[in-house]
Motif scaffolding. Sequence first.
Motif, PDB file in Angstrom:
ATOM      1  N   VAL A 102      49.717   2.976 -71.457  1.00  0.00           N
ATOM      2  CA  VAL A 102      50.420   3.638 -70.361  1.00  0.00           C
ATOM      3  C   VAL A 102      50.649   2.688 -69.185  1.00  0.00           C
ATOM      4  CG1 VAL A 102      50.189   5.420 -68.583  1.00  0.00           C
ATOM      5  CG2 VAL A 102      49.677   5.972 -70.962  1.00  0.00           C
ATOM      6  N   ALA A 103      49.599   1.984 -68.773  1.00  0.00           N
ATOM      7  CA  ALA A 103      49.719   1.089 -67.619  1.00  0.00           C
ATOM      8  C   ALA A 103      50.699  -0.040 -67.896  1.00  0.00           C
ATOM      9  CB  ALA A 103      48.347   0.527 -67.259  1.00  0.00           C
ATOM     10  N   GLN A 104      50.606  -0.623 -69.092  1.00  0.00           N
ATOM     11  CA  GLN A 104      51.495  -1.742 -69.426  1.00  0.00           C
ATOM     12  C   GLN A 104      52.953  -1.296 -69.483  1.00  0.00           C
ATOM     13  OE1 GLN A 104      49.447  -2.668 -73.065  1.00  0.00           O
ATOM     14  NE2 GLN A 104      48.494  -4.505 -72.208  1.00  0.00           N
ATOM     15  N   TYR A 105      53.209  -0.115 -70.029  1.00  0.00           N
ATOM     16  CA  TYR A 105      54.580   0.365 -70.129  1.00  0.00           C
ATOM     17  C   TYR A 105      55.167   0.647 -68.748  1.00  0.00           C
ATOM     18  CZ  TYR A 105      58.627   3.294 -70.911  1.00  0.00           C
ATOM     19  OH  TYR A 105      59.894   3.808 -70.865  1.00  0.00           O
ATOM     20  N   SER A 108      55.454   2.864 -52.921  1.00  0.00           N
ATOM     21  CA  SER A 108      55.467   2.745 -51.458  1.00  0.00           C
ATOM     22  C   SER A 108      54.067   2.571 -50.890  1.00  0.00           C
ATOM     23  CB  SER A 108      56.111   3.992 -50.841  1.00  0.00           C
ATOM     24  OG  SER A 108      55.352   5.144 -51.151  1.00  0.00           O
ATOM     25  N   THR A 109      53.039   2.947 -51.684  1.00  0.00           N
ATOM     26  CA  THR A 109      51.657   2.873 -51.219  1.00  0.00           C
ATOM     27  C   THR A 109      50.973   1.642 -51.812  1.00  0.00           C
ATOM     28  OG1 THR A 109      51.589   5.290 -51.164  1.00  0.00           O
ATOM     29  CG2 THR A 109      49.478   4.136 -51.070  1.00  0.00           C
ATOM     30  N   PRO A 110      50.521   0.690 -50.990  1.00  0.00           N
ATOM     31  CA  PRO A 110      49.893  -0.532 -51.517  1.00  0.00           C
ATOM     32  C   PRO A 110      48.724  -0.255 -52.459  1.00  0.00           C
ATOM     33  CG  PRO A 110      50.349  -0.771 -49.175  1.00  0.00           C
ATOM     34  CD  PRO A 110      50.634   0.656 -49.521  1.00  0.00           C
ATOM     35  N   LEU A 111      47.958   0.803 -52.163  1.00  0.00           N
ATOM     36  CA  LEU A 111      46.808   1.109 -53.011  1.00  0.00           C
ATOM     37  C   LEU A 111      47.255   1.447 -54.432  1.00  0.00           C
ATOM     38  CD1 LEU A 111      43.687   1.443 -52.770  1.00  0.00           C
ATOM     39  CD2 LEU A 111      44.094   3.892 -52.549  1.00  0.00           C
ATOM     40  N   GLU A 152      45.600  -3.715 -61.466  1.00  0.00           N
ATOM     41  CA  GLU A 152      44.288  -3.873 -62.087  1.00  0.00           C
ATOM     42  C   GLU A 152      44.242  -3.235 -63.470  1.00  0.00           C
ATOM     43  OE1 GLU A 152      40.767  -3.088 -59.877  1.00  0.00           O
ATOM     44  OE2 GLU A 152      41.540  -3.951 -58.016  1.00  0.00           O
ATOM     45  N   ALA A 153      44.946  -2.114 -63.652  1.00  0.00           N
ATOM     46  CA  ALA A 153      44.975  -1.475 -64.968  1.00  0.00           C
ATOM     47  C   ALA A 153      45.620  -2.396 -65.998  1.00  0.00           C
ATOM     48  CB  ALA A 153      45.727  -0.148 -64.897  1.00  0.00           C
ATOM     49  N   VAL A 154      46.687  -3.081 -65.596  1.00  0.00           N
ATOM     50  CA  VAL A 154      47.361  -4.021 -66.503  1.00  0.00           C
ATOM     51  C   VAL A 154      46.465  -5.227 -66.777  1.00  0.00           C
ATOM     52  CG1 VAL A 154      49.329  -5.569 -66.748  1.00  0.00           C
ATOM     53  CG2 VAL A 154      49.660  -3.276 -65.812  1.00  0.00           C
ATOM     54  N   PHE A 202      37.808  -1.419 -72.015  1.00  0.00           N
ATOM     55  CA  PHE A 202      38.471  -0.859 -70.836  1.00  0.00           C
ATOM     56  C   PHE A 202      38.820   0.606 -71.037  1.00  0.00           C
ATOM     57  CE2 PHE A 202      42.562  -0.043 -68.547  1.00  0.00           C
ATOM     58  CZ  PHE A 202      42.026   0.003 -67.269  1.00  0.00           C
ATOM     59  N   LYS A 203      38.273   1.445 -70.162  1.00  0.00           N
ATOM     60  CA  LYS A 203      38.620   2.859 -70.092  1.00  0.00           C
ATOM     61  C   LYS A 203      39.065   3.129 -68.664  1.00  0.00           C
ATOM     62  CE  LYS A 203      37.656   4.125 -74.301  1.00  0.00           C
ATOM     63  NZ  LYS A 203      38.750   4.574 -75.204  1.00  0.00           N
ATOM     64  N   ALA A 204      40.307   3.504 -68.490  1.00  0.00           N
ATOM     65  CA  ALA A 204      40.889   3.582 -67.150  1.00  0.00           C
ATOM     66  C   ALA A 204      40.136   4.541 -66.238  1.00  0.00           C
ATOM     67  CB  ALA A 204      42.357   3.983 -67.242  1.00  0.00           C
ATOM     68  N   ASP A 205      39.840   5.757 -66.734  1.00  0.00           N
ATOM     69  CA  ASP A 205      39.199   6.733 -65.848  1.00  0.00           C
ATOM     70  C   ASP A 205      37.832   6.259 -65.397  1.00  0.00           C
ATOM     71  OD1 ASP A 205      38.053   7.029 -68.346  1.00  0.00           O
ATOM     72  OD2 ASP A 205      38.022   9.221 -68.291  1.00  0.00           O
ATOM     73  N   ARG A 206      37.048   5.723 -66.315  1.00  0.00           N
ATOM     74  CA  ARG A 206      35.719   5.232 -65.949  1.00  0.00           C
ATOM     75  C   ARG A 206      35.818   4.038 -65.005  1.00  0.00           C
ATOM     76  NH1 ARG A 206      32.272   2.981 -70.790  1.00  0.00           N
ATOM     77  NH2 ARG A 206      33.787   1.309 -70.511  1.00  0.00           N
ATOM     78  N   TYR A 207      36.766   3.138 -65.286  1.00  0.00           N
ATOM     79  CA  TYR A 207      36.915   1.937 -64.469  1.00  0.00           C
ATOM     80  C   TYR A 207      37.233   2.297 -63.024  1.00  0.00           C
ATOM     81  CZ  TYR A 207      38.907  -2.390 -62.612  1.00  0.00           C
ATOM     82  OH  TYR A 207      39.180  -3.478 -61.828  1.00  0.00           O
ATOM     83  N   PHE A 208      38.186   3.194 -62.824  1.00  0.00           N
ATOM     84  CA  PHE A 208      38.612   3.514 -61.465  1.00  0.00           C
ATOM     85  C   PHE A 208      37.642   4.459 -60.761  1.00  0.00           C
ATOM     86  CE2 PHE A 208      42.772   2.224 -63.292  1.00  0.00           C
ATOM     87  CZ  PHE A 208      42.998   1.156 -62.439  1.00  0.00           C
ATOM     88  N   MET A 209      36.997   5.357 -61.484  1.00  0.00           N
ATOM     89  CA  MET A 209      36.042   6.255 -60.838  1.00  0.00           C
ATOM     90  C   MET A 209      34.768   5.526 -60.424  1.00  0.00           C
ATOM     91  SD  MET A 209      36.486   9.810 -62.941  1.00  0.00           S
ATOM     92  CE  MET A 209      38.103  10.597 -63.030  1.00  0.00           C
ATOM     93  N   GLN A 210      34.511   4.375 -61.051  1.00  0.00           N
ATOM     94  CA  GLN A 210      33.348   3.579 -60.679  1.00  0.00           C
ATOM     95  C   GLN A 210      33.774   2.278 -59.992  1.00  0.00           C
ATOM     96  OE1 GLN A 210      30.675   3.059 -63.988  1.00  0.00           O
ATOM     97  NE2 GLN A 210      30.535   5.244 -64.406  1.00  0.00           N
ATOM     98  N   HIS A 211      34.936   2.295 -59.402  1.00  0.00           N
ATOM     99  CA  HIS A 211      35.489   1.085 -58.785  1.00  0.00           C
ATOM    100  C   HIS A 211      34.680   0.711 -57.538  1.00  0.00           C
ATOM    101  CE1 HIS A 211      38.443  -1.705 -57.099  1.00  0.00           C
ATOM    102  NE2 HIS A 211      39.019  -1.719 -58.293  1.00  0.00           N
ATOM    103  N   PRO A 212      34.490  -0.585 -57.285  1.00  0.00           N
ATOM    104  CA  PRO A 212      33.722  -0.997 -56.100  1.00  0.00           C
ATOM    105  C   PRO A 212      34.437  -0.706 -54.787  1.00  0.00           C
ATOM    106  CG  PRO A 212      34.604  -2.920 -57.253  1.00  0.00           C
ATOM    107  CD  PRO A 212      34.806  -1.747 -58.156  1.00  0.00           C
ATOM    108  N   ASP A 213      35.757  -0.549 -54.831  1.00  0.00           N
ATOM    109  CA  ASP A 213      36.496  -0.172 -53.631  1.00  0.00           C
ATOM    110  C   ASP A 213      36.380   1.343 -53.464  1.00  0.00           C
ATOM    111  OD1 ASP A 213      38.346   0.576 -51.707  1.00  0.00           O
ATOM    112  OD2 ASP A 213      39.827  -0.919 -52.312  1.00  0.00           O
TER     113      ASP A 213
END
Length: 660
Positions: free
Chosen positions: A519-522, A535-538, A545-547, A555-566
């Motif tokens: 999904v992210a690559q497409y 329009s939103t930098p975030l 980062e997903a790409v 890599f699992k997108a939901d886990r990666y972003f829900m546990q993101h250091p930011d």
Amino acid sequence: MIDRATVDKIMEAVNIVDVVGEFVNLRKAGVNYKGLCPFHDDKTPSFMVSPARQICKCFACGEGGNAVNFLMKHEQITYPEALRWLAKKYNIEIQERELTDDEKREQSDRESMFVVNEWACQYFHEILKNDVDGMAIGKQYFRSRGIRDDIIEKFQLGFALNKRDALANEAKRKGYKPEFLVKTGLCYERNVENANSQEPTANSQLIDRFAGRAIFPWLNVSGKVVAFGGRKLDAATKGVQQKYVNSPDSEIYHKERELYGIYQAKKAIVKEDCVYMVEGYTDVIAMHQCGLENVVANSGTALSVYQIKLLRRFTPNIVLLYDGDEAGIHAAMRGTDMLLAEGMNIKVLLLPDGDDPDSFARKHTAQQFKEYIEANQTDFIQFKTELMLKNVKDPIKRAEAINSIVRSISVIPDPIVRATYITECARRLDVEERTLINQTNKFIAGDREEKLKTAEREEQRQQGTEATKDQAPEDTSFYRLSFESTVERLIIQNIIRHGDEIIFSDLEAEDGSTVSLNVAQYIDFDLGQDQLSFSTPLYNKILREAVEHSEDADFKADRYFMQHPDPEISQLAATLGIDSHQLSRSFERQESENDLRQRIQHLILDFRMDIVNQHMKEVQRQLKDAGTDMNRVRELMEEYKQTQELRNALARRRGSDVIV
């Protein structure tokens, strides 16, 4: 700075049910847990915790995130502090990475000042407990005020020796740099010619600012020592104009942004959903000793917007608690319009003559004090009405007083609360309600007009600044959004939820090989063909980062972003990553590759359509401004026609009728 490997180790060890359970009473609800939300006045359990996804979310107020987000919000601490809290809980050794030169320059001074203040706090406290003069003079003073040893420990109270350079000499002996003793305000220079210097000269002598005073450390909301207050002892206050000396403003301390006692009070404020505002240090301390812990002090200055916003994070309810003399009444009136404008519900309590919160707390138990507050506190508008109209007979003065009261009502943001106050005031003042409504509307309209003028002036100033800069090359592409569209948010939601899932298998590349796209690559590939971005930098950062991590085997997108250091990303991921019916993976509807692909393609077409529609509106606006410039009008008409054709083509691809 904590390195990423240590952050990952902490996040892997965390059990969010254990973390949240330390602050919220949770009970099992299927595969999840639920309880009363700690971030708003929750009457029925709406705060859900998912052990499977290691996230929490309130489906009433929307607060949520991972364990780090929860701690940051609940404890009002920073991201590194939350990580250290978790590391301590799970016995994980923190591995700090070496800072870059830029990071060192950015953090060095501030961190050094915090370190010096922390040392000074311990130094003053140890003097109070163990030094002969500290015990005989300083501790005796606190005991004369009825302050117990446990409260002394809780507020880290201390004493500064009367020798003018005792702290300075001890600090230098311990290796602390003189420049930070000056920058924090702990010391100042004796030399007159260097009085305004921020760094001591080689020949100058450092003088302790707080020598011979009882010490009250100021802790910010995170518990860091940012400043000190020093009080001349009772025997030395005769003829002294300034009983208290406070730290001057510095890089880490701005008096208008801090509240004394906020760190010790924040949990009680949330629990009681109310904060008591008093004037002085000893008022705060005495009320804590009495058993009332949801209390802070502004130390005799008018409340600032910064302080109000800080309190608003914990509760909208505030009781102004002052003694009943003229000074107390004046204190109660200061800054109240700002409190009302920030949506605070204000009550006022003036204690009996001769009593301040300190003396009253020493005479009563917490229960007695609470009962007195409940029985005698007055709504602020009622308080102001009674105060300003008491014994007023002159019609002009009465009109001025009523105008002042209506002015306060006009700043209240909630229209229902505002209307309720108007009705109540009309009854109390014996003035027609319509008259008060009209005057309120005039004040509101005047405020709005002033805000618009201020905004226009700021915009003109910004434009003037921009005009002086080198002009960037004109961007002929109109594929940009100046707003965050709903479609953008939906696309990001799909990247967070499904970014790693394959939607195109075995695509033939230009070299004849086959590739697969998730999904992210497409999304990145499709938008990249026309150099489109969000329009939103975030959002752009999330897609990037997903790409970048798509080739990672685990890599699992939901886990990666829900546990993101930011924390901003992990907070957004928790908000977009789950629905109220979707906390459990076992109940999620499994989509086919084809279904997911069609949804993503449709969203991208919607995104493109949003951009085109916005551009058409912009061209229409420019046409209105073109006036009689026919060359410009023809150019814009041709651009509008081409854009309209593009929009119709997009509509056909979406399966819609052609839009005329």
